[in-house]
Motif scaffolding. Sequence first.
Motif, PDB file in Angstrom:
ATOM      1  N   SER A 191     -43.756  44.862  31.206  1.00 38.40           N
ATOM      2  CA  SER A 191     -44.174  43.940  32.261  1.00 38.40           C
ATOM      3  C   SER A 191     -44.936  42.793  31.593  1.00 38.40           C
ATOM      4  CB  SER A 191     -45.072  44.666  33.256  1.00 38.40           C
ATOM      5  OG  SER A 191     -46.327  44.906  32.665  1.00 38.40           O
ATOM      6  N   ASP A 192     -45.332  41.803  32.380  1.00 41.62           N
ATOM      7  CA  ASP A 192     -46.006  40.627  31.817  1.00 41.62           C
ATOM      8  C   ASP A 192     -47.330  40.963  31.163  1.00 41.62           C
ATOM      9  OD1 ASP A 192     -43.976  39.090  32.676  1.00 41.62           O
ATOM     10  OD2 ASP A 192     -44.969  38.413  34.511  1.00 41.62           O
ATOM     11  N   GLU A 193     -47.997  42.002  31.641  1.00 42.88           N
ATOM     12  CA  GLU A 193     -49.347  42.294  31.143  1.00 42.88           C
ATOM     13  C   GLU A 193     -49.348  43.013  29.802  1.00 42.88           C
ATOM     14  OE1 GLU A 193     -48.657  43.835  34.415  1.00 42.88           O
ATOM     15  OE2 GLU A 193     -48.756  41.758  35.077  1.00 42.88           O
ATOM     16  N   LEU A 194     -48.182  43.389  29.308  1.00 40.64           N
ATOM     17  CA  LEU A 194     -48.103  44.077  28.013  1.00 40.64           C
ATOM     18  C   LEU A 194     -48.693  45.484  28.059  1.00 40.64           C
ATOM     19  CD1 LEU A 194     -49.099  42.088  24.776  1.00 40.64           C
ATOM     20  CD2 LEU A 194     -46.964  43.254  25.270  1.00 40.64           C
ATOM     21  N   GLU A 195     -49.095  45.974  29.221  1.00 35.18           N
ATOM     22  CA  GLU A 195     -49.731  47.292  29.255  1.00 35.18           C
ATOM     23  C   GLU A 195     -48.897  48.307  30.013  1.00 35.18           C
ATOM     24  OE1 GLU A 195     -53.828  47.419  30.355  1.00 35.18           O
ATOM     25  OE2 GLU A 195     -54.360  46.547  28.424  1.00 35.18           O
ATOM     26  N   LEU A 207     -50.354  51.424  26.542  1.00 33.68           N
ATOM     27  CA  LEU A 207     -49.088  51.163  27.211  1.00 33.68           C
ATOM     28  C   LEU A 207     -48.689  52.396  28.006  1.00 33.68           C
ATOM     29  CD1 LEU A 207     -46.556  49.302  27.459  1.00 33.68           C
ATOM     30  CD2 LEU A 207     -45.711  50.341  25.354  1.00 33.68           C
ATOM     31  N   GLU A 257     -45.835  41.883  19.480  1.00 33.99           N
ATOM     32  CA  GLU A 257     -46.568  41.128  20.507  1.00 33.99           C
ATOM     33  C   GLU A 257     -48.052  41.483  20.514  1.00 33.99           C
ATOM     34  OE1 GLU A 257     -45.000  40.212  24.326  1.00 33.99           O
ATOM     35  OE2 GLU A 257     -42.990  40.854  23.752  1.00 33.99           O
ATOM     36  N   ALA A 268     -51.029  38.801  20.004  1.00 35.19           N
ATOM     37  CA  ALA A 268     -52.118  38.711  20.976  1.00 35.19           C
ATOM     38  C   ALA A 268     -53.484  38.851  20.303  1.00 35.19           C
ATOM     39  CB  ALA A 268     -51.960  39.786  22.052  1.00 35.19           C
TER      40      ALA A 268
END
Length: 205
Positions: free
Chosen positions: A112-116, A85, A133, A137
């Motif tokens: 953000s949407d990508e979780l990164e 992250l 999350e 995942a």
Amino acid sequence: MQLIVDRLTEDPTELTFEGSPDWLRELSDDSELGAAVVSPLQFVLRAHTIGADLYLEGEALGSFDLACGRCLKRYRQPVREPFRLVLEPAGSRIPADPEGAVSLARDGLVLSDELEAGWFRGPEVQLDHFLQEVVAAGLPFTPLCREDCAGLCPSCGTDRNLEACDCRQERPPSPFAALAGLRDELARKAPADPGPGRRGEGEET
Ligand SMILES: [Zn+2]
Ligand SMILES: [Zn+2]
């Protein structure tokens, strides 16, 4: 798990965190996830700064009690999910979606949407929702008790991992067999070497 921003430097700091099953249940909207967790989750992460940004990487480890998608038997699913992250200071920016704004105010963190990637604000960043999350995942989309689980007979319900049944197995013909048939048919129709001038032969135009 909180990240104290002032304590981070350019050199990675290793941090560990244990999340109890209750910790996960309280965080998760997904009641199945909460019901399936069987032991405390372990998180190991390394955090450092890159200029004003924060960089985190680590791994989530846990164990879940899931039902196999083929034979319905319950089995133990280990989860080992790496994550990373990168967080930029939010500054005076406001997240476009209201949920993001709530998260930034509550946790000092919006993803953000990508979780990164995401933004942080303030001296402390609350990572609990992010870690939950990561765990979610890491769970398989289709749980399987084992890769080659034979599943239940669709006619009589026998667990085909344990015994064979007398039901007629009407397997659909293999797509490879169909392709092989097509190939043979083409080989019969077409001359062995059509040559450059005869390529369009046999096509309807
Ligand atoms: Zn199974
Ligand atoms: Zn059967």
